[in-house]
Scaffold this motif. Structure first.
Motif, PDB file in Angstrom:
ATOM      1  N   SER A   4      34.754 -39.251 -49.094  1.00 56.94           N
ATOM      2  CA  SER A   4      35.451 -39.387 -50.380  1.00 56.94           C
ATOM      3  C   SER A   4      35.436 -40.839 -50.853  1.00 56.94           C
ATOM      4  N   LYS A   5      34.614 -41.661 -50.195  1.00 52.78           N
ATOM      5  CA  LYS A   5      34.543 -43.078 -50.567  1.00 52.78           C
ATOM      6  C   LYS A   5      33.073 -43.451 -50.758  1.00 52.78           C
ATOM      7  N   LYS A   6      32.532 -44.291 -49.864  1.00 53.41           N
ATOM      8  CA  LYS A   6      31.184 -44.819 -50.072  1.00 53.41           C
ATOM      9  C   LYS A   6      30.082 -43.756 -50.120  1.00 53.41           C
ATOM     10  N   ILE A  55      34.068 -28.915 -24.704  1.00 53.93           N
ATOM     11  CA  ILE A  55      34.829 -29.484 -25.811  1.00 53.93           C
ATOM     12  C   ILE A  55      34.481 -28.681 -27.054  1.00 53.93           C
ATOM     13  N   ILE A  56      35.488 -28.089 -27.677  1.00 55.53           N
ATOM     14  CA  ILE A  56      35.255 -27.253 -28.856  1.00 55.53           C
ATOM     15  C   ILE A  56      35.586 -28.064 -30.102  1.00 55.53           C
ATOM     16  N   GLY A  57      34.576 -28.267 -30.947  1.00 58.46           N
ATOM     17  CA  GLY A  57      34.736 -29.101 -32.132  1.00 58.46           C
ATOM     18  C   GLY A  57      34.055 -30.432 -31.900  1.00 58.46           C
ATOM     19  N   ALA A  58      32.908 -30.635 -32.584  1.00 60.86           N
ATOM     20  CA  ALA A  58      32.134 -31.867 -32.399  1.00 60.86           C
ATOM     21  C   ALA A  58      32.406 -32.806 -33.566  1.00 60.86           C
ATOM     22  N   GLY A  59      33.663 -33.198 -33.705  1.00 58.36           N
ATOM     23  CA  GLY A  59      34.054 -34.136 -34.761  1.00 58.36           C
ATOM     24  C   GLY A  59      34.461 -35.459 -34.143  1.00 58.36           C
ATOM     25  N   GLN A  60      35.337 -36.145 -34.863  1.00 56.57           N
ATOM     26  CA  GLN A  60      35.765 -37.469 -34.433  1.00 56.57           C
ATOM     27  C   GLN A  60      36.434 -37.416 -33.050  1.00 56.57           C
ATOM     28  N   LEU A 108      49.206 -35.725 -36.621  1.00 56.73           N
ATOM     29  CA  LEU A 108      48.653 -36.721 -37.534  1.00 56.73           C
ATOM     30  C   LEU A 108      47.253 -36.302 -37.967  1.00 56.73           C
ATOM     31  N   GLU A 109      46.894 -36.681 -39.189  1.00 60.25           N
ATOM     32  CA  GLU A 109      45.546 -36.418 -39.688  1.00 60.25           C
ATOM     33  C   GLU A 109      44.901 -37.758 -39.971  1.00 60.25           C
ATOM     34  N   SER A 110      44.401 -38.405 -38.936  1.00 55.98           N
ATOM     35  CA  SER A 110      43.763 -39.703 -39.152  1.00 55.98           C
ATOM     36  C   SER A 110      42.751 -39.975 -38.048  1.00 55.98           C
ATOM     37  N   GLY A 169      25.960 -26.369 -34.934  1.00 56.85           N
ATOM     38  CA  GLY A 169      25.718 -25.133 -35.673  1.00 56.85           C
ATOM     39  C   GLY A 169      26.165 -23.896 -34.922  1.00 56.85           C
ATOM     40  N   THR A 170      27.093 -24.065 -33.998  1.00 56.50           N
ATOM     41  CA  THR A 170      27.521 -22.951 -33.158  1.00 56.50           C
ATOM     42  C   THR A 170      29.034 -22.867 -33.158  1.00 56.50           C
ATOM     43  N   CYS A 171      29.524 -21.688 -33.508  1.00 56.37           N
ATOM     44  CA  CYS A 171      30.966 -21.514 -33.608  1.00 56.37           C
ATOM     45  C   CYS A 171      31.488 -20.854 -32.335  1.00 56.37           C
ATOM     46  N   LEU A 178      29.522 -30.125 -25.709  1.00 56.95           N
ATOM     47  CA  LEU A 178      30.256 -30.471 -26.919  1.00 56.95           C
ATOM     48  C   LEU A 178      29.750 -29.522 -28.008  1.00 56.95           C
ATOM     49  N   ILE A 179      30.600 -28.582 -28.402  1.00 54.77           N
ATOM     50  CA  ILE A 179      30.142 -27.496 -29.276  1.00 54.77           C
ATOM     51  C   ILE A 179      30.761 -27.626 -30.660  1.00 54.77           C
ATOM     52  N   GLY A 180      29.921 -27.676 -31.691  1.00 55.26           N
ATOM     53  CA  GLY A 180      30.426 -27.848 -33.044  1.00 55.26           C
ATOM     54  C   GLY A 180      29.868 -26.825 -34.017  1.00 55.26           C
ATOM     55  N   LEU A 215      42.978 -38.618 -54.821  1.00 54.06           N
ATOM     56  CA  LEU A 215      42.941 -39.903 -55.530  1.00 54.06           C
ATOM     57  C   LEU A 215      41.648 -40.656 -55.250  1.00 54.06           C
ATOM     58  N   GLU A 216      41.158 -40.578 -54.023  1.00 55.32           N
ATOM     59  CA  GLU A 216      39.887 -41.247 -53.726  1.00 55.32           C
ATOM     60  C   GLU A 216      38.744 -40.608 -54.522  1.00 55.32           C
ATOM     61  N   ALA A 217      38.755 -39.287 -54.579  1.00 62.62           N
ATOM     62  CA  ALA A 217      37.712 -38.596 -55.350  1.00 62.62           C
ATOM     63  C   ALA A 217      37.825 -38.985 -56.821  1.00 62.62           C
ATOM     64  N   ALA A 239      44.236 -30.356 -26.088  1.00 66.39           N
ATOM     65  CA  ALA A 239      43.913 -30.431 -27.520  1.00 66.39           C
ATOM     66  C   ALA A 239      44.136 -31.859 -28.014  1.00 66.39           C
ATOM     67  N   ALA A 240      43.333 -32.245 -29.010  1.00 67.05           N
ATOM     68  CA  ALA A 240      43.458 -33.596 -29.583  1.00 67.05           C
ATOM     69  C   ALA A 240      42.956 -33.606 -31.022  1.00 67.05           C
ATOM     70  N   GLY A 241      43.481 -34.540 -31.792  1.00 66.62           N
ATOM     71  CA  GLY A 241      43.025 -34.723 -33.173  1.00 66.62           C
ATOM     72  C   GLY A 241      43.892 -33.978 -34.175  1.00 66.62           C
TER      73      GLY A 241
HETATM   74  C1  LIG Z   1      37.375 -36.694 -47.306  1.00 68.20           C
HETATM   75  C2  LIG Z   1      38.201 -37.208 -46.168  1.00 68.20           C
HETATM   76  C3  LIG Z   1      38.617 -38.540 -46.163  1.00 68.20           C
HETATM   77  C4  LIG Z   1      39.375 -39.038 -45.094  1.00 68.20           C
HETATM   78  N1  LIG Z   1      39.742 -40.348 -45.108  1.00 68.20           N
HETATM   79  C5  LIG Z   1      40.409 -40.867 -44.044  1.00 68.20           C
HETATM   80  C6  LIG Z   1      40.730 -42.251 -43.976  1.00 68.20           C
HETATM   81  O1  LIG Z   1      40.465 -43.021 -44.894  1.00 68.20           O
HETATM   82  N2  LIG Z   1      41.347 -42.719 -42.857  1.00 68.20           N
HETATM   83  C7  LIG Z   1      41.659 -41.898 -41.803  1.00 68.20           C
HETATM   84  O2  LIG Z   1      42.203 -42.361 -40.805  1.00 68.20           O
HETATM   85  N3  LIG Z   1      41.389 -40.569 -41.853  1.00 68.20           N
HETATM   86  C8  LIG Z   1      40.768 -40.040 -42.941  1.00 68.20           C
HETATM   87  N4  LIG Z   1      40.474 -38.696 -42.976  1.00 68.20           N
HETATM   88  C9  LIG Z   1      40.939 -37.827 -41.878  1.00 68.20           C
HETATM   89  C10 LIG Z   1      40.006 -37.869 -40.678  1.00 68.20           C
HETATM   90  O3  LIG Z   1      38.689 -37.687 -41.070  1.00 68.20           O
HETATM   91  C11 LIG Z   1      40.432 -36.808 -39.680  1.00 68.20           C
HETATM   92  O4  LIG Z   1      41.743 -37.071 -39.280  1.00 68.20           O
HETATM   93  C12 LIG Z   1      39.518 -36.777 -38.457  1.00 68.20           C
HETATM   94  O5  LIG Z   1      38.212 -36.421 -38.812  1.00 68.20           O
HETATM   95  C13 LIG Z   1      40.075 -35.823 -37.425  1.00 68.20           C
HETATM   96  O6  LIG Z   1      39.174 -35.663 -36.377  1.00 68.20           O
HETATM   97  P1  LIG Z   1      39.117 -34.292 -35.570  1.00 68.20           P
HETATM   98  O7  LIG Z   1      38.066 -34.452 -34.544  1.00 68.20           O
HETATM   99  O8  LIG Z   1      40.466 -33.894 -35.179  1.00 68.20           O
HETATM  100  O9  LIG Z   1      38.645 -33.217 -36.641  1.00 68.20           O
HETATM  101  P2  LIG Z   1      37.258 -33.114 -37.388  1.00 68.20           P
HETATM  102  O10 LIG Z   1      36.626 -34.428 -37.564  1.00 68.20           O
HETATM  103  O11 LIG Z   1      37.548 -32.301 -38.593  1.00 68.20           O
HETATM  104  O12 LIG Z   1      36.345 -32.265 -36.403  1.00 68.20           O
HETATM  105  C14 LIG Z   1      36.626 -30.938 -36.073  1.00 68.20           C
HETATM  106  C15 LIG Z   1      35.328 -30.197 -35.907  1.00 68.20           C
HETATM  107  O13 LIG Z   1      35.564 -28.994 -35.195  1.00 68.20           O
HETATM  108  C16 LIG Z   1      34.732 -27.996 -35.693  1.00 68.20           C
HETATM  109  N5  LIG Z   1      35.267 -26.682 -35.329  1.00 68.20           N
HETATM  110  C17 LIG Z   1      36.440 -26.130 -35.727  1.00 68.20           C
HETATM  111  N6  LIG Z   1      36.571 -24.900 -35.179  1.00 68.20           N
HETATM  112  C18 LIG Z   1      35.479 -24.672 -34.425  1.00 68.20           C
HETATM  113  C19 LIG Z   1      35.028 -23.575 -33.624  1.00 68.20           C
HETATM  114  N7  LIG Z   1      35.739 -22.447 -33.489  1.00 68.20           N
HETATM  115  N8  LIG Z   1      33.827 -23.679 -32.998  1.00 68.20           N
HETATM  116  C20 LIG Z   1      33.084 -24.822 -33.121  1.00 68.20           C
HETATM  117  N9  LIG Z   1      33.468 -25.885 -33.868  1.00 68.20           N
HETATM  118  C21 LIG Z   1      34.650 -25.806 -34.507  1.00 68.20           C
HETATM  119  C22 LIG Z   1      34.727 -28.276 -37.174  1.00 68.20           C
HETATM  120  O14 LIG Z   1      33.616 -27.673 -37.788  1.00 68.20           O
HETATM  121  C23 LIG Z   1      34.681 -29.795 -37.212  1.00 68.20           C
HETATM  122  O15 LIG Z   1      33.363 -30.255 -37.272  1.00 68.20           O
HETATM  123  C24 LIG Z   1      39.738 -38.173 -44.036  1.00 68.20           C
HETATM  124  C25 LIG Z   1      39.336 -36.825 -44.055  1.00 68.20           C
HETATM  125  C26 LIG Z   1      38.581 -36.339 -45.096  1.00 68.20           C
HETATM  126  C27 LIG Z   1      38.165 -34.895 -45.102  1.00 68.20           C
END
Ligand SMILES: Cc1cc2nc3c(=O)[nH]c(=O)nc-3n(C[C@H](O)[C@H](O)[C@H](O)COP(=O)(O)OP(=O)(O)OC[C@H]3O[C@@H](n4cnc5c(N)ncnc54)[C@H](O)[C@@H]3O)c2cc1C
Ligand code: FES
Lengths: 415, 107
Positions: A46-48, A6-11, A290-292, A77-79, A31-33, A157-159, A274-276
């Motif tokens: 951008s909130k709490k 899994i590339i990208g260790a986010g949500q 979608l960005e959520s 810490g690995t791209c 899970l590589i991030g 606006l949140e900021a 792909a997802a997210g």
């Molecule tokens: C400030 C802020 C406030 C937000 N507020 C809300 C909200 O109130 N409600 C809501 O629903 N959504 C909100 N969002 C949006 C929400 O956070 C995103 O939609 C969500 O994080 C998406 O998840 P994701 O896993 O797709 O991407 P991300 O969480 O961005 O994770 C992607 C990860 O992949 C990594 N990555 C990318 N390329 C590579 C690579 N080549 N190698 C290794 N790693 C890589 C990145 O470094 C990142 O850590 C907000 C976003 C931000 C920035």
């Protein structure tokens, strides 16, 4: 056994890994991030968290022990530098090659930066995407400091709200004729503009940033498109994101407003998903991205099931929230294609909801401090039901008693 | 550390420890308790962290705010005598041993 990578260790990446395990998958998972932190939630940035009300560890979606207990190899810490789609090889930035059984791209999105030519690279100019961004600007939030926020979307606006609440002098510029132009109706924009103005935020619409200038490499002044000139101690840029498609594009995968996926989350090469924020997918006969957080989780979980051959088409149920000052905004549905907006006053002072319709069909709602309107709308939208607009506009008629039109077949399953 | 127990709709039990000052939802998330989705991460925006709190503990909780009450009305089979959003329950020593039941589904 070749691992699932899994590339990208986010949500999305975390949700995908966790769901694979919950479904009983026994394949090794990597899970590589790129970021140093374990998977964390961005919304509080951008909130709490920005306000200083939440510790760093509370942003983390799982404690460190979770990964070992669930045999998920978390590599931070690995791209990832490249993927070779045909052979399903993942190449890390240090040259390591990993042969994967399947690959999921959960690369999120990258904030759009101001060009260096207009001062975008000066110190004191921040974007708002990562924990590192939030930490870097934390010390700037001193009472009395002058902040310029570029971009009147939700993050800007949140900021602005956090800065104003902390006693900063806040100016927000939005190039479009009004704030929230891409995401909300004029009624919602006007409502939030008034909210911010009542807290002393100087909102300037239809005004772009022409140039930032600095002293000793640090931002000091901003020239605006109307020729005015303002002083700024720091600048927060919230002008949108671009989906993280670089890896996918270089690997020859189809790109269409993000990594193109089918209803199961499959990208255009076998065994790659792909997802997210990075992925576009079919929705009600169109293709959306979608960005959520809810979408990142739900789509990632759908992909996990599909990877194990238990997939069902992903049917998005879009919703979103935003917190500004003492206002909670909740949004259900997608307002794209609406042709009118019905305003409904809530039961309590300062509560209101804006209902988006295409003809007689309910598409979406923006509910301000009105969770009842939000929850009701969400149910109606998911069931393909639409309230009768004239009754809806009458606050004397309780929501429960608003007559509904019959479910509309066109709203049934996405293709 | 405060010990809390989650009971699944299928009768399964997960007991875990959490730091005072953190929320019951965070304890559930850290322990990957099935059925606590917590999509909004504790922003009191989604109601997917709904639980039923055992009676001895329910009365010890700070009362729910308006936003929480409104969201709870729309939760899956809410019970006014025990339903809470777990993200709005801040754990403290008085809640040591708290038991919460996870509903059959969220929303
Ligand atoms: C400030 C802020 C406030 C937000 N507020 C809300 C909200 O109130 N409600 C809501 O629903 N959504 C909100 N969002 C949006 C929400 O956070 C995103 O939609 C969500 O994080 C998406 O998840 P994701 O896993 O797709 O991407 P991300 O969480 O961005 O994770 C992607 C990860 O992949 C990594 N990555 C990318 N390329 C590579 C690579 N080549 N190698 C290794 N790693 C890589 C990145 O470094 C990142 O850590 C907000 C976003 C931000 C920035
Ligand atoms: S986590 Fe969303 S309301 Fe509790």
């Amino acid at each position: 056994m070749k691992p699932i990578v899994i590339i990208g260790a986010g949500q999305a990446g975390l949700a995908l890994a966790a769901k694979l395990r919950a479904l009983g998958c026994e394949t090794p998972i990597k899970l590589i991030g790129a970021e140093p932190a374990p998977p964390y939630q961005r919304p509080p940035l951008s909130k709490k968290y920005m306000f200083g009300e939440l510790d760093r560890e509370r942003l983390y979606l799982r404690p460190e022990t979770f990964y070992a207990e669930n045999a998920i190899e978390l590599i931070t810490g690995t791209c990832v530098a490249a993927i070779e789609a045909a052979e399903k090889i993942v190449v890390l930035d240090d040259g390591t090659r990993i042969a994967a059984s399947q690959i999921a791209l959960c690369t999120g999105a990258d904030p759009i930066r101001l060009p260096a030519a207009i001062g975008g690279d000066l110190a004191g100019v921040y974007t708002m995407r990562n924990l590192a961004d939030a930490d870097a600007m934390a010390d700037e939030f001193r009472p009395g400091a002058r902040v310029l926020i570029v971009g009147g979307g939700y993050i800007g606006l949140e900021a602005a709200a956090v800065a104003a609440a902390k006693g900063l002098q806040v100016t927000l510029v939005e190039m479009a004729p009004r704030i929230l132009a891409r995401v909300a109706c004029a009624e919602t924009a006007t409502w939030f503009k008034a909210l911010h103005q009542s807290h002393g935020v100087d909102i300037r619409e239809g005004i772009g940033l022409s140039e930032l200038t600095g002293k000793g490499g640090r931002v000091a002044r901003a020239r605006l498109s109307d020729g005015s000139d303002i002083e700024a101690d720091f600048v927060v840029v919230g002008i949108g994101v671009r989906p993280g498609v670089a890896l996918a594009e270089a690997a020859g995968l189809a790109i269409e407003n993000g990594i193109r996926t089918d209803a199961f989350g499959a990208a255009s090469a076998p065994g790659i998903w792909a997802a997210g924020d990075c992925a576009s997918f079919p929705f009600q006969g169109c293709r959306i991205r979608l960005e959520s957080v809810p979408n990142a989780i739900d789509q990632a979980e759908a992909v996990a099931a599909a990877m194990l051959g238990q997939g069902a088409p992903y049917v998005a149920k879009p919703w979103f929230w935003s917190d500004q000052f003492d206002v909670k905004l909740q949004i259900a549905g997608l307002n794209t294609g609406h042709d009118r907006v019905i305003v409904r006053q809530g039961d309590k002072l300062g509560t209101v909801s804006h209902w988006y319709f295409a003809g007689t069909r309910l598409l979406a709602v923006d509910a301000m401090n009105d969770p009842r309107a939000y929850m009701t709308a969400k149910r109606w939208i998911e069931a393909g039901q639409s309230p009768e607009p004239a009754s809806l506009a009458d606050p004397a008629i309780p929501l429960k008693s608003v007559p509904l039109a019959a479910p509309q077949t066109e709203l049934a399953e996405a293709p | 550390m405060i010990t809390v127990t989650f009971e699944g709709a299928d009768g399964s039990r997960i007991t875990t420890k959490a730091r005072p000052g953190t929320t019951l939802m965070e304890a559930a998330r850290a322990a990957s308790v099935p059925g606590i989705l917590a999509e909004c991460g504790g922003a009191c925006s989604c109601s997917t962290c709904h639980v039923y709190v055992a009676p001895d503990f329910f009365d010890l909780l700070e009362p729910a705010g308006e936003m929480e009450l409104d969201l709870l009305d729309f939760a899956w089979e809410p019970d006014p005598a025990s339903s809470r959003l777990s993200c709005q329950i801040v754990l403290n020593e008085a809640l040591e041993g708290l038991v919460a039941r996870v509903p059959e589904r969220q929303g």
